[in-house]
Design an enzyme around this catalytic site. Sequence first.
Site, PDB file in Angstrom:
ATOM      1  N   SER A 107       0.852  -1.193   0.000  1.00  0.00           N
ATOM      2  CA  SER A 107       0.000   0.000   0.000  1.00  0.00           C
ATOM      3  C   SER A 107       0.886   1.241   0.000  1.00  0.00           C
ATOM      4  CB  SER A 107      -0.966  -0.008   1.185  1.00  0.00           C
ATOM      5  OG  SER A 107      -1.983  -0.972   0.961  1.00  0.00           O
ATOM      6  N   GLY A 109       4.124   1.131   1.268  1.00  0.00           N
ATOM      7  CA  GLY A 109       5.511   0.683   1.143  1.00  0.00           C
ATOM      8  C   GLY A 109       6.408   1.007   2.330  1.00  0.00           C
ATOM      9  N   GLY A 176       1.144   4.473   4.388  1.00  0.00           N
ATOM     10  CA  GLY A 176      -0.062   4.029   3.699  1.00  0.00           C
ATOM     11  C   GLY A 176      -1.128   3.521   4.665  1.00  0.00           C
ATOM     12  N   VAL A 177      -2.379   3.705   4.285  1.00  0.00           N
ATOM     13  CA  VAL A 177      -3.503   3.231   5.084  1.00  0.00           C
ATOM     14  C   VAL A 177      -3.472   1.697   5.229  1.00  0.00           C
ATOM     15  CG1 VAL A 177      -6.032   2.912   4.960  1.00  0.00           C
ATOM     16  CG2 VAL A 177      -5.022   5.202   4.701  1.00  0.00           C
ATOM     17  N   GLY A 179      -1.155  -0.830   5.354  1.00  0.00           N
ATOM     18  CA  GLY A 179      -0.307  -1.434   6.377  1.00  0.00           C
ATOM     19  C   GLY A 179      -0.560  -0.829   7.743  1.00  0.00           C
ATOM     20  N   HIS A 180      -0.708   0.484   7.769  1.00  0.00           N
ATOM     21  CA  HIS A 180      -0.820   1.201   9.040  1.00  0.00           C
ATOM     22  C   HIS A 180      -2.090   0.820   9.797  1.00  0.00           C
ATOM     23  CE1 HIS A 180       0.104   4.583  11.715  1.00  0.00           C
ATOM     24  NE2 HIS A 180      -1.175   4.938  11.656  1.00  0.00           N
ATOM     25  N   LEU A 470       3.826  -4.428  16.256  1.00  0.00           N
ATOM     26  CA  LEU A 470       3.788  -5.006  14.906  1.00  0.00           C
ATOM     27  C   LEU A 470       4.158  -4.002  13.815  1.00  0.00           C
ATOM     28  CD1 LEU A 470       3.029  -7.396  13.007  1.00  0.00           C
ATOM     29  CD2 LEU A 470       0.751  -6.391  12.883  1.00  0.00           C
ATOM     30  N   ASN A 471       3.633  -2.793  13.904  1.00  0.00           N
ATOM     31  CA  ASN A 471       3.908  -1.830  12.834  1.00  0.00           C
ATOM     32  C   ASN A 471       5.361  -1.352  12.817  1.00  0.00           C
ATOM     33  OD1 ASN A 471       1.706  -1.716  11.202  1.00  0.00           O
ATOM     34  ND2 ASN A 471       0.789   0.099  12.138  1.00  0.00           N
ATOM     35  N   TYR A 472       6.107  -1.669  13.870  1.00  0.00           N
ATOM     36  CA  TYR A 472       7.550  -1.398  13.839  1.00  0.00           C
ATOM     37  C   TYR A 472       8.257  -2.711  13.482  1.00  0.00           C
ATOM     38  CZ  TYR A 472       6.880   3.220  15.943  1.00  0.00           C
ATOM     39  OH  TYR A 472       6.516   4.522  16.185  1.00  0.00           O
TER      40      TYR A 472
HETATM   41  C1  LIG Z   1       8.475   7.456   8.493  1.00  0.00           C
HETATM   42  C2  LIG Z   1       7.590   6.466   9.193  1.00  0.00           C
HETATM   43  C3  LIG Z   1       6.819   6.905  10.240  1.00  0.00           C
HETATM   44  C4  LIG Z   1       5.961   6.039  10.880  1.00  0.00           C
HETATM   45  N1  LIG Z   1       5.191   6.519  11.893  1.00  0.00           N
HETATM   46  C5  LIG Z   1       4.306   5.698  12.478  1.00  0.00           C
HETATM   47  C6  LIG Z   1       3.440   6.179  13.477  1.00  0.00           C
HETATM   48  O1  LIG Z   1       3.456   7.359  13.836  1.00  0.00           O
HETATM   49  N2  LIG Z   1       2.563   5.313  14.031  1.00  0.00           N
HETATM   50  C7  LIG Z   1       2.505   4.008  13.649  1.00  0.00           C
HETATM   51  O2  LIG Z   1       1.667   3.262  14.154  1.00  0.00           O
HETATM   52  N3  LIG Z   1       3.341   3.520  12.718  1.00  0.00           N
HETATM   53  C8  LIG Z   1       4.228   4.335  12.125  1.00  0.00           C
HETATM   54  N4  LIG Z   1       5.050   3.837  11.160  1.00  0.00           N
HETATM   55  C9  LIG Z   1       4.983   2.421  10.821  1.00  0.00           C
HETATM   56  C10 LIG Z   1       3.873   2.153   9.810  1.00  0.00           C
HETATM   57  O3  LIG Z   1       2.623   2.220  10.439  1.00  0.00           O
HETATM   58  C11 LIG Z   1       4.029   0.761   9.220  1.00  0.00           C
HETATM   59  O4  LIG Z   1       5.263   0.652   8.581  1.00  0.00           O
HETATM   60  C12 LIG Z   1       2.884   0.421   8.265  1.00  0.00           C
HETATM   61  O5  LIG Z   1       2.764  -0.984   8.173  1.00  0.00           O
HETATM   62  C13 LIG Z   1       3.121   1.007   6.890  1.00  0.00           C
HETATM   63  O6  LIG Z   1       2.013   0.813   6.078  1.00  0.00           O
HETATM   64  P1  LIG Z   1       2.204   0.962   4.495  1.00  0.00           P
HETATM   65  O7  LIG Z   1       0.918   0.654   3.877  1.00  0.00           O
HETATM   66  O8  LIG Z   1       2.854   2.261   4.212  1.00  0.00           O
HETATM   67  O9  LIG Z   1       3.301  -0.149   4.232  1.00  0.00           O
HETATM   68  P2  LIG Z   1       3.419  -1.416   3.278  1.00  0.00           P
HETATM   69  O10 LIG Z   1       4.886  -1.678   3.250  1.00  0.00           O
HETATM   70  O11 LIG Z   1       2.716  -1.216   2.020  1.00  0.00           O
HETATM   71  O12 LIG Z   1       2.675  -2.539   4.098  1.00  0.00           O
HETATM   72  C14 LIG Z   1       3.063  -2.957   5.381  1.00  0.00           C
HETATM   73  C15 LIG Z   1       2.580  -4.382   5.612  1.00  0.00           C
HETATM   74  O13 LIG Z   1       1.167  -4.444   5.465  1.00  0.00           O
HETATM   75  C16 LIG Z   1       0.804  -5.314   4.366  1.00  0.00           C
HETATM   76  N5  LIG Z   1      -0.266  -4.659   3.632  1.00  0.00           N
HETATM   77  C17 LIG Z   1      -0.188  -3.451   3.015  1.00  0.00           C
HETATM   78  N6  LIG Z   1      -1.348  -3.159   2.427  1.00  0.00           N
HETATM   79  C18 LIG Z   1      -2.187  -4.184   2.653  1.00  0.00           C
HETATM   80  C19 LIG Z   1      -3.533  -4.452   2.270  1.00  0.00           C
HETATM   81  N7  LIG Z   1      -4.225  -3.584   1.542  1.00  0.00           N
HETATM   82  N8  LIG Z   1      -4.088  -5.623   2.644  1.00  0.00           N
HETATM   83  C20 LIG Z   1      -3.386  -6.515   3.386  1.00  0.00           C
HETATM   84  N9  LIG Z   1      -2.093  -6.298   3.774  1.00  0.00           N
HETATM   85  C21 LIG Z   1      -1.507  -5.146   3.421  1.00  0.00           C
HETATM   86  C22 LIG Z   1       2.067  -5.437   3.547  1.00  0.00           C
HETATM   87  O14 LIG Z   1       2.090  -6.590   2.768  1.00  0.00           O
HETATM   88  C23 LIG Z   1       3.136  -5.385   4.600  1.00  0.00           C
HETATM   89  O15 LIG Z   1       3.261  -6.633   5.231  1.00  0.00           O
HETATM   90  C24 LIG Z   1       5.909   4.691  10.488  1.00  0.00           C
HETATM   91  C25 LIG Z   1       6.705   4.247   9.448  1.00  0.00           C
HETATM   92  C26 LIG Z   1       7.534   5.115   8.798  1.00  0.00           C
HETATM   93  C27 LIG Z   1       8.388   4.630   7.678  1.00  0.00           C
END
Ligand SMILES: Cc1cc2nc3c(=O)[nH]c(=O)nc-3n(C[C@H](O)[C@H](O)[C@H](O)COP(=O)(O)OP(=O)(O)OC[C@H]3O[C@@H](n4cnc5c(N)ncnc54)[C@H](O)[C@@H]3O)c2cc1C
Length: 533
Positions: A107, A109, A176-177, A179-180, A470-472
Amino acid sequence: MMKIPLFSSSLIIFLVLAISISPSHENQSFLQCLETNSNPSYPISSLVFSPNNSSFPSILQAYIRNLRFNESTTRKPLFILTAQHESHIQASIICAKSLGVQMKIRSGGHDYEGLSYVSNVPFFVVDMFNLRSINVSIEDESAWVEVGATLGEVYYRIAEKSNVHGFPAGVCPTVGVGGHFSGAGYGNMMRKYGLTVDNIDDAKLIDVNGRILDRKSMGEDLFWAITGGGGVSYGVVLSYKIKLVRVPPKVTVFRVLRFYDQNALDLAYLWQRRANKWDNDLFMRMIIDVVNSTTHTSEKTIRVSFFTLFLGDSDKLLSLLNQSFPELGLERKDCIEMSWIESVLYYTNSPITPIDALLSRSPPLSYLKRKSDYLQKPMSKEGLEFIFKKMIELQTPTILTFNPYGGRMSEISPLAKPFPHRHGNIAKIQYATNWNEKGVEASNHYLNLTRVLYNYMTPFVSKSPRLAFLNYRDIDLGITHNGKLSYFEGKVYGIKYFKKENFNRLVKIKTKVDPQNFFRNEQSIPVYPSWRN
Ligand SMILES: Cc1cc2nc3c(=O)[nH]c(=O)nc-3n(C[C@H](O)[C@H](O)[C@H](O)COP(=O)(O)OP(=O)(O)OC[C@H]3O[C@@H](n4cnc5c(N)ncnc54)[C@H](O)[C@@H]3O)c2cc1C
Ligand SMILES: *[C@@H]1O[C@H](CO)[C@@H](O)[C@H](O)[C@H]1NC(C)=O
Ligand SMILES: *[C@@H]1O[C@H](CO)[C@@H](O)[C@H](O)[C@H]1NC(C)=O
Ligand SMILES: *[C@@H]1O[C@H](CO)[C@@H](O)[C@H](O)[C@H]1NC(C)=O
Ligand SMILES: *[C@@H]1O[C@H](CO)[C@@H](O)[C@H](O)[C@H]1NC(C)=O
Ligand SMILES: *[C@@H]1O[C@H](CO)[C@@H](O)[C@H](O)[C@H]1NC(C)=O
Ligand SMILES: *[C@@H]1O[C@H](CO)[C@@H](O)[C@H](O)[C@H]1NC(C)=O
Ligand SMILES: *[C@@H]1O[C@H](CO)[C@@H](O)[C@H](O)[C@H]1NC(C)=O
Ligand SMILES: *[C@@H]1O[C@H](CO)[C@@H](O)[C@H](O)[C@H]1NC(C)=O
């Protein structure tokens, strides 16, 4: 073409998946399969990017958010499907199942270990960035949000319609929504409103059979799992329905920095005893890092920063802290009043205007490693002093961020969502190491420094198991190799992220909805071993 027989033993599935089919066959037949299985009203072939396509590198790199996984040695996907319609995802699930190719979902990344676009086995990526609509209803105080939207876009679209509504999610606008939200999500309103997933009402998910489910049709167990257990183990989440929260028209922020030769140690000590007990409107993050000494330029020193969002005006904040944290010496000139949406940008260290910056999808990039810990008892002054000393000794760029818990977080049951870290936590600690030097040697150096510091912290944080968020994402906590030991491997990291009770419930739900473990990654929820079924 290869067909996967429907054996129930995970051992046989493992063997089947392990048989390698020639890559050129794999990608060719995959494309044919996608075309055969897609809805002709939504053509798919122009959305598939193979390595032989000149746009492939830029599509792949567009959502790589950790340069450690942008190396020539990083394994590349067989292709990327830039889905524009749910039927594209349904087709890819059918084809991935019949051809036995690992599917990754991306989503935003921002996965810290790149698990949305990196793998050790042949794989392809379903990229969700085109699916990013956001429909806000102020009347209903809710919004439907597609997973390819970023947090910045969500905040922006809410603020566009109201200056007294907001949403409690993370502080980085490009996250992204998908993963987050599926991984719980927290931000600087967590003491007032809890986690992101405490404010989700509904979801749309495509399951392993290609069905599109909402909360009602998926049932409460699966809905529970995809609001904190990580979506990736259960299906492809398409969208979430969120509950907006109320914010005042003016909030107050400040950033106060104190060096070791000021009263940084005392302040850090006191913060731990108080920050989780303050008014729910007050979120004061504490950040510890190593900086150049201003007095002896060749020396390093410790800096402790207090980074605050207060859901109220500066008069109230000043009087509150004058009573409960006078040692900080907060002054009126430190406090800045602004709208909630401006505070979102302030919290990312960006200029607060123009607000459009929240729509940018190009964050600054670096090489990085993250780890997490839970602080359940205050560290002694000696303990803090020891860690300060070690940070200077290691010359580490690692930043320790303490996010205060308490407030609403303590009121919600640890079983309400897969995220178990509620009552009894003072703070979550994040270890954040960023660097800019290319190559494996530099990476190994900084990975090692981060782990060494984490080891020094062992006596001060949660134990048996040492818990994590988990999100870390942190693969040091263990990975599964997708074989017959998956359950036992998964339990190792699973109870650190979720604790035993929630982990068991996640495994039970997983075994029911995806018994063949189609939806998986290196740290997904495993199914029960077949002999237990
Ligand atoms: C700069 C930065 C700041 C951050 N700050 C915070 C914060 O303030 N609070 C917090 O809680 N976290 C924070 N995070 C962590 C963040 O919440 C996680 O890294 C989150 O998983 C990222 O989601 P994404 O969609 O961007 O990532 P992605 O890399 O796209 O996805 C993360 C994981 O979720 C899976 N996934 C993605 N999309 C889907 C979908 N549609 N259906 C099923 N699985 C899916 C992916 O396969 C992967 O395993 C931060 C990360 C960064 C890099
Ligand atoms: C399929 O994969 C092979 C090997 O990785 C590669 O040489 C070939 O170009 C690929 N074909 C397509 C259509 O991507
Ligand atoms: C690359 O892929 C896109 C989308 O599938 C397609 O439109 C384009 O023609 C391809 N280019 C090459 C060189 O294959
Ligand atoms: C890339 O792969 C596709 C799918 O196999 C094929 O149709 C196309 O001709 C290839 N393009 C190039 C430029 O090789
Ligand atoms: C990622 O790697 C590619 C290929 O080496 C390079 O061109 C690109 O600049 C890199 N991205 C960043 C942000 O460094
Ligand atoms: C938002 O509304 C548009 C138009 O009705 C619709 O196409 C889109 O799917 C909606 N998005 C979500 C996330 O519900
Ligand atoms: C800190 O000092 C080092 C040299 O001792 C210098 O290279 C570096 O740029 C300084 N950092 C900052 C932020 O001033
Ligand atoms: C802080 O409190 C002290 C005494 O408790 C009082 O004298 C002072 O005026 C207060 N300052 C502010 C800014 O409220
Ligand atoms: C890790 O760093 C520590 C502290 O600098 C050092 O003593 C140790 O040798 C390093 N280990 C590795 C494997 O690099």
